[in-house]
Design a protein around this motif. Structure first.
Motif, mmCIF file in Angstrom:
data_model
loop_
_atom_site.group_PDB
_atom_site.id
_atom_site.type_symbol
_atom_site.label_atom_id
_atom_site.label_comp_id
_atom_site.label_asym_id
_atom_site.label_seq_id
_atom_site.Cartn_x
_atom_site.Cartn_y
_atom_site.Cartn_z
ATOM 1 N N GLY A 250 0.770 -1.248 0.000
ATOM 2 C CA GLY A 250 0.000 0.000 0.000
ATOM 3 C C GLY A 250 0.792 1.284 0.000
ATOM 4 O O GLY A 250 0.251 2.364 -0.224
ATOM 5 N N PRO A 252 2.894 4.118 -1.328
ATOM 6 C CA PRO A 252 3.249 4.578 -2.678
ATOM 7 C C PRO A 252 4.710 5.007 -2.782
ATOM 8 O O PRO A 252 5.248 5.613 -1.860
ATOM 9 N N SER A 267 0.421 11.040 -5.164
ATOM 10 C CA SER A 267 0.589 9.660 -5.614
ATOM 11 C C SER A 267 -0.697 9.241 -6.327
ATOM 12 O O SER A 267 -1.758 9.820 -6.092
ATOM 13 N N ASN A 269 -2.107 6.525 -5.674
ATOM 14 C CA ASN A 269 -2.912 6.009 -4.559
ATOM 15 C C ASN A 269 -3.794 7.104 -3.963
ATOM 16 O O ASN A 269 -4.967 6.885 -3.701
ATOM 17 N N GLU A 270 -3.204 8.280 -3.723
ATOM 18 C CA GLU A 270 -3.992 9.370 -3.140
ATOM 19 C C GLU A 270 -5.091 9.806 -4.106
ATOM 20 O O GLU A 270 -6.265 9.910 -3.737
ATOM 21 N N PHE A 413 3.325 -2.147 9.447
ATOM 22 C CA PHE A 413 2.647 -2.272 10.748
ATOM 23 C C PHE A 413 2.812 -3.660 11.358
ATOM 24 O O PHE A 413 3.034 -3.804 12.549
ATOM 25 N N ILE B 216 -5.641 11.109 3.969
ATOM 26 C CA ILE B 216 -6.929 10.454 3.713
ATOM 27 C C ILE B 216 -7.066 9.220 4.590
ATOM 28 O O ILE B 216 -7.889 9.164 5.479
ATOM 29 N N ASP B 217 -6.226 8.218 4.325
ATOM 30 C CA ASP B 217 -6.416 6.956 5.039
ATOM 31 C C ASP B 217 -5.752 6.944 6.406
ATOM 32 O O ASP B 217 -6.242 6.290 7.321
ATOM 33 N N THR B 219 -2.984 5.529 7.038
ATOM 34 C CA THR B 219 -2.276 4.258 7.205
ATOM 35 C C THR B 219 -1.107 4.103 6.227
ATOM 36 O O THR B 219 -0.687 2.993 5.937
ATOM 37 N N GLY B 220 -0.627 5.224 5.689
ATOM 38 C CA GLY B 220 0.542 5.152 4.810
ATOM 39 C C GLY B 220 0.226 4.889 3.357
ATOM 40 O O GLY B 220 1.120 4.620 2.564
ATOM 41 N N MET B 221 -1.040 4.958 2.993
ATOM 42 C CA MET B 221 -1.406 4.607 1.622
ATOM 43 C C MET B 221 -1.440 5.773 0.652
ATOM 44 O O MET B 221 -1.207 5.585 -0.536
ATOM 45 N N CYS B 222 -1.795 6.955 1.121
ATOM 46 C CA CYS B 222 -2.000 8.029 0.147
ATOM 47 C C CYS B 222 -0.765 8.898 -0.059
ATOM 48 O O CYS B 222 -0.540 9.402 -1.143
ATOM 49 N N GLY B 223 0.022 9.084 0.987
ATOM 50 C CA GLY B 223 1.195 9.940 0.835
ATOM 51 C C GLY B 223 0.848 11.418 0.762
ATOM 52 O O GLY B 223 1.695 12.247 0.456
ATOM 53 N N GLY B 224 -0.410 11.750 1.063
ATOM 54 C CA GLY B 224 -0.828 13.160 1.061
ATOM 55 C C GLY B 224 -0.172 13.935 2.190
ATOM 56 O O GLY B 224 -0.051 15.155 2.129
ATOM 57 N N ARG B 226 2.912 13.964 3.114
ATOM 58 C CA ARG B 226 4.370 14.032 2.971
ATOM 59 C C ARG B 226 4.921 15.302 3.621
ATOM 60 O O ARG B 226 4.341 16.367 3.507
ATOM 61 N N VAL B 227 6.039 15.109 4.292
ATOM 62 C CA VAL B 227 6.686 16.248 4.924
ATOM 63 C C VAL B 227 8.186 16.093 4.721
ATOM 64 O O VAL B 227 8.723 14.994 4.822
ATOM 65 N N PHE B 235 6.255 10.385 5.823
ATOM 66 C CA PHE B 235 4.794 10.430 5.862
ATOM 67 C C PHE B 235 4.393 10.735 7.308
ATOM 68 O O PHE B 235 4.756 9.972 8.207
#
Lengths: 477, 280
Positions: A250, A252, A267, A269-270, A413, B216-217, B219-224, B226-227, B235
């Motif tokens: 999961g 990206p 990404s 994914n986002e 995790f 969004i999630d 849980t590490g999925m979207c990467g929105g 990012r820093v 993330f």
């Protein structure tokens, strides 16, 4: 010589039925909304196509299927007009035929080895699978498989994507109790958050997954294993006899180039999660999604095609969407069908082009990408010709939206909280190939968490392998 | 459905909720957050867990009505429920004995700061807390912070309560007074965290901040989320939300916070129009 050959074989070949085309919506029509692109066979087309099957006794197509669907069997039932029987035949080994009929790369699997394909185009197995699954569902005649008496054993399934769903289906039928732990608020994993509605309608996914619920699976949403509970807690405190991990891949990956954190760069994914899971394209949903006038999508796999085509739909007619890829067209990893659909929808292919850095405006928003042109050199480890930078080819590409679709990696995790499960340097779980068992007793894994990003059907195949091994494990322990 | 057990308005537009989420209550540690979705059409909103009661199976959240989604959340009432609560997410605060720690909270960031101050106190530190707000009315958690702090300094921008001034200025004063400070935690508006980072940087005082990134999630999925931290991209959801204040690119974070301003404004307009229509 050729002339001579022709005169020597005057016998006229019987009229072969050509491979039947599946009706699709016109590109201009379909980019206006998120409704499905392909319309599917009707009964007439399906029966015509089914007649092309030679019913080979050796059934190479079945060997070509990761979940060993009885392909000749279900196609035979179609020729007899027993569409519901055909759907049930597939469901003996595959719970998700409407999904697989839509997203499986049949051209690399069953259809690739189809004997008809040696002399003509192969039988359209995927289209037939889709037709019978849709037929059964639309008739409201979906029946549940028979279930063995309760075994008294219970299994935790971590992740509700294709792998976890497949394992659940098999174990429930064997009479085991199954609890599915899903981190997101909906079941389905990549089928829900990743693949867009126009390629895989979410109500079809929900309908196929519904069988798992009807068979009595306990569903626990909003449970991130490794955070909310650990594998050890599930096994020691909650009394699970075995665990299957199908948490996918999961995380990206990004390009790691200067300026990549500018606004307007996300990404795939986002972007796809906003659109698919959060339904940002529908006005009544609160989650925003932004698409500008010039969109650049990096990568050339199926996810890149999904992102590009979704961006076109969100952005509208005056949005220009490009796929930017460092290799050539022949080397793009996406399915030919997806590339073809993207081209029809006006997606531009900016090939042999590689980004170097992203340039922002005064608001820290991306406005341009500096790229170089590439040429193909000698083949590399993957067998594909290596792209080499052409010196002095630096140029600027205008872009106000950038979507990075470079693939994904497993998240940590579970690995972090269960150090007794061995992982590779990439973070994928190391398992016994025959059984899917990890280095931790009673814990099995399959799908992208083991292989890295792959396909829905490969994850389902891994799920079947693991389910068989879990059944054996439960019988012995 | 995750039931709202209690709701209390702490200050204008700042509301405290206690929510039934037994699994989260059992496993959460200070510094961690949850992602909440109020109903089917809502956004997923990340919120730090302020407190929890594993026996009752509840977690407490403090939500500031700062936009469309948080507005909708604060409109929920006791007895209602949130459709989804996922957590605990993020890495817990690294709790150990530093010596003297200064906890600087600004605005609703104080809600994030409180469990960390409490944890640091329990870890045996001398805790000095600066609880800052724009004015007296907006100040929250004074009593709770007093209980877990060896010294509590109240600061308001307008001087309507406590000392007049910003948290960063007060911290600078403490450093100028040669007060021994081993560790600083700053949580609040990004500008305030940046200011604190600049105060402690010349003295090399270890400082952490907790980022409130868009995600969004969770849980590490979207990467929105990012820093940029030093030379690396992290993330906030899985690597954070706490980071070394001296390495965080705050300007980037500020820009990211403004990315959806237009959409927010549109949605808020819709709320106002709907409300007006209802009245008419």
């Amino acid at each position: 010589m050729a002339e001579e050959k022709r005169t020597r074989s005057p016998r006229k070949k019987p009229d072969r039925i050509p491979r039947q085309e599946m009706p699709v919506r016109s590109a201009q029509d379909r980019i206006q909304d998120f409704e499905e692109v392909a319309l599917g066979f009707d009964a007439v087309l399906a029966q015509k196509e089914a007649q092309r099957c030679l019913q080979c006794p050796k059934q190479p197509c079945v060997d070509g299927c990761p979940v060993s669907v009885d392909i000749t069997g279900f196609i035979h039932l179609i020729t007899e007009g027993d569409f519901i029987g055909a759907a049930r035949k597939i469901k003996e080994t595959n719970l998700l035929p409407a999904v697989c009929g839509r997203v499986c790369p049949q051209e690399e699997q069953c259809e690739q080895v189809c004997v008809v394909g040696k002399i003509d185009e192969p039988v359209a197995i995927g289209r037939l699978e889709r037709f019978v699954a849709d037929y059964e569902r639309n008739q409201g005649t979906v029946v549940l498989p028979e279930v063995a008496p309760p075994s008294g054993k219970k299994v935790a399934i971590i992740g509700s994507g294709p792998a976890g769903i497949t394992v659940s289906y098999e174990l429930l039928q064997a009479g085991h109790k199954v609890t599915i732990f899903e981190a997101l608020h909906e079941l389905g994993g990549v089928l829900i958050y990743g693949i867009p509605e126009f390629r895989l309608p979410k109500k079809i996914v929900a309908a196929e997954i519904d069988t798992i619920k009807k068979l009595g699976a306990e569903i626990k949403l909003n449970m991130l294993i490794g955070k909310t509970r650990t594998i050890d807690q599930l096994m020691n405190d909650d009394g699970f006899d075995a665990v299957f991990i199908g948490t996918g891949s999961g995380l990206p990956m990004f390009l790691k180039l200067p300026g990549e954190n500018l606004n307007g760069i996300s990404s795939a994914n986002e972007f796809l999660t906003r659109v698919n899971l959060m339904k940002a394209y529908r006005e009544e949903y609160a989650t925003p999604v932004k698409v500008g006038k010039k969109v650049a999508v990096f990568g050339a796999g199926n996810v890149a095609m999904d992102a590009a085509r979704s961006a076109k739909r969100v952005g509208g007619d005056d949005t220009e969407v490009s796929i930017v890829y460092r290799r050539a067209r022949d080397q793009m990893p996406a399915r030919e069908e997806e590339i073809h659909h993207a081209e029809e929808e006006g997606i531009i292919f900016n090939l042999l082009t590689n980004p170097i850095r992203f340039i922002g405006d005064e608001n820290n928003h991306v406005k341009e990408i500096e790229c170089v042109k590439m040429e193909l050199g000698e083949p590399d480890d993957s067998g594909r010709r290596r792209p080499i930078t052409i010196k002095g080819s630096e140029h600027l590409v205008e872009a106000d939206t950038v979507i990075v679709a470079l693939g994904t990696m497993p998240r940590k995790f579970i690995a972090e909280t269960s150090p007794d499960i061995k992982t590779s340097n990439w973070g994928t779980f190391l398992v016994d190939e025959e059984s899917g068992e990890t280095s931790k007793k009673g814990v099995f894994a399959g799908g992208d968490i083991v292989t890295g990003s792959a396909t829905v059907i490969q994850a389902m195949g891994a799920g079947r392998v693991a389910a068989k091994a879990i059944k054996e494990y439960l019988a012995e322990n | 459905m995750y039931k709202i057990v209690s709701k209390e308005v702490l200050a204008p537009k700042i509301t405290r909720f206690s929510i039934e989420a037994p699994e989260v209550a059992k496993s959460r540690k200070p510094g961690q957050f949850v992602v909440i979705r109020a109903d089917e059409t809502s956004e997923r909103v990340p919120l730090t867990i302020v407190d929890s009661d594993p026996k009752k199976g509840t977690i407490d959240l403090i939500i500031q009505d700062a936009g469309f989604s948080t507005h909708c959340l604060t409109c929920c009432e006791e007895g209602d429920g949130f459709l989804d609560v996922l957590g605990p997410l993020g890495r817990p605060t690294d709790m150990h004995k530093y010596g003297t720690v200064v906890c600087v909270g600004g605005g609703v960031g104080t809600a994030v700061l409180y469990p960390i101050a409490k944890g640091l106190k329990e870890a045996g530190n001398t805790v000095v807390t600066i609880n800052g707000a724009r004015n007296k009315e907006l100040l929250i958690l004074e009593e709770e912070l007093a209980k877990v702090s060896d010294e509590l300094i109240i600061a308001t921008d307008d001087g309507s309560y406590g000392v007049k001034g910003f948290g960063s200025t007060i911290l600078q004063g403490m450093i100028d007074d040669k007060k021994k400070i081993d560790f600083v935690v700053a949580i609040g508006p990004t500008m305030m965290m940046k200011a604190v980072a600049e105060v402690t940087r010349p003295y090399d005082i270890e400082t952490i901040v907790s980022l409130n990134a868009i995600m969004i999630d969770g849980t590490g999925m979207c990467g929105g989320c990012r820093v940029t931290v030093g030379d690396e991209v992290k993330f906030a959801c899985v690597d954070g939300p706490e980071f070394d204040a001296h390495l965080v690119d705050f300007e980037e974070q500020i820009a990211k916070h403004h990315y959806y301003d237009e959409e927010q404004a549109c949605q808020m307009d819709k709320i106002i129009t709907d409300a007006e229509q209802e009245r008419a």
